[in-house]
Design an enzyme around this catalytic site. Structure first.
Site, PDB file in Angstrom:
ATOM      1  N   SER A 152       0.825  -1.205   0.000  1.00 18.19           N
ATOM      2  CA  SER A 152       0.000   0.000   0.000  1.00 18.19           C
ATOM      3  C   SER A 152       0.860   1.257   0.000  1.00 18.19           C
ATOM      4  CB  SER A 152      -0.891  -0.005   1.248  1.00 18.19           C
ATOM      5  OG  SER A 152      -1.526   1.238   1.422  1.00 18.19           O
ATOM      6  N   TYR A 172      -2.390  -0.475  10.002  1.00 16.24           N
ATOM      7  CA  TYR A 172      -2.562  -1.022   8.652  1.00 16.24           C
ATOM      8  C   TYR A 172      -1.273  -0.876   7.851  1.00 16.24           C
ATOM      9  CZ  TYR A 172      -4.011  -1.280   3.768  1.00 16.24           C
ATOM     10  OH  TYR A 172      -4.088  -1.605   2.420  1.00 16.24           O
TER      11      TYR A 172
END
Length: 337
Positions: free
Chosen positions: A144, A169
């Site tokens: 990401s 995350y």
């Protein structure tokens, strides 16, 4: 090829499965169909791939579809299951694995951190171990742009230091990259980490800005604009993302250690306010805006350096105007607006 796509009921996994089947590959899709967001959307994606909801609701049962040129088989399973996942690998004999399954969302990681460790760390370890013991030719996995944290560089490069994630995350995605390098180094498994930049488009996730803004405007509700609108994102249309994945899939890492990281983005960041204006234009109405401070774990801007993937033939070609229109056309059709 025979390809395992995890997260196949998810946004990117659905589109990738559809593309691979269209190219004639044998695809096995895996998903646990959790309730992080509306499961009806996930089942609807699977229906588009030829899998009926009643079949998809069953655990650890292979459901077959012949809707496309290739084939698609779906299995509902948790990545973190240390018995079922290795058995699936052993029985199916995959050539390539595309691990797109993960507990997504920066903000939700503040509320439910355990879900991120279970899926993104324990689950990814099981993927690595299963690849190690089953002669997988190439493992691609979702990373990401969030790993870049609060970088102030004008463009984010895979050579940048990413040691300071500002959400759990992001930390799990950084850990995936480290784990993949270790397995590439120790066992020679070719791995490619895909750092996605703000993916949007038809069948997108309900927790993303594109979906949230469109839904609010359609229902005459206000939209929340964080950091008082002073944000920009490298918004990347789903078709461009899938092109990037398939290019990476067909080109193995050529480093001494068969490990690679690549950005998949648009390369042309847009301001949040410009993005909202495009949505307003295609919705035919102006949004009522509530301006708020920055949220914890969020970043003010992202900007992808895609030069490494461009050397292999990648190019993002979809403009914000085209992409936003395609999403809104899908949204209106799907929700009968």
């Amino acid at each position: 090829m025979k390809v395992l796509v995890t997260g196949a009921a998810g946004f990117i996994g659905y589109h990738l499965s559809k593309r691979l089947m269209g190219e004639g590959h044998i695809v096995v899709g895996l998903d646990n169909i959790n309730d992080y967001y509306d499961v009806n959307l996930k089942y609807a994606r699977l229906n588009e791939l030829g899998i009926q909801r009643g079949d998809a609701e069953r655990w650890n049962v292979l459901c077959e579809s012949d809707k496309f040129k290739g084939s698609f088989t779906f299995v509902r399973m948790h990545l973190e299951n240390r018995d079922e996942l290795p058995t699936l690998f052993k029985n199916e004999g995959f050539d390539v694995v595309c691990n797109l399954a993960a507990q997504a969302g920066v903000r939700y990681s503040l509320e439910n951190p355990e879900a991120y460790i279970d899926s993104n760390v324990v689950g990814f370890l099981n993927i690595l171990e299963s690849c190690r013991h089953n002669n997988i030719k190439h493992l691609l996995y979702a990373s990401s742009s969030s790993v870049y944290g609060e970088s102030n560089k004008p463009v984010f490069s895979v050579d940048d230091n990413v040691d300071y994630p500002i959400s759990l995350y992001a930390a799990t995605k950084k850990s995936n990259e480290l784990m993949a390098f270790t397995y590439s180094h120790l066992y020679g498994i070719p791995t490619t980490g895909l750092r996605f930049f703000t993916v949007y488009g038809p069948w997108g996730r309900p927790d993303m800005a594109m979906f949230l803004f469109t839904k609010a405007i359609s229902e005459n509700n206000p939209i929340k604009v964080f950091n008082n609108g002073d944000m920009s994102r490298d918004f990347t249309y789903i078709d461009d993302i899938i092109n990037g994945i398939t290019i990476a899939l067909n080109n193995l890492p050529e480093n001494k250690v068969p490990y690679r990281l690549t950005n998949i983005g648009n390369g042309n960041p847009q301001s949040l306010m410009e993005f909202i204006e495009a949505i307003e234009e295609h919705m035919g109405k102006e949004a009522e805006k509530v301006f708020l401070p920055m949220q914890a774990g969020d970043v003010p801007r992202t900007a992808a350096d895609t030069s490494e993937l461009e050397k292999l033939g990648y190019k993002s070609t979809t403009s914000i105007n085209e992409g936003v229109k395609a999403f809104i056309d899908w949204y209106k059709g799907f929700y009968n607006i």
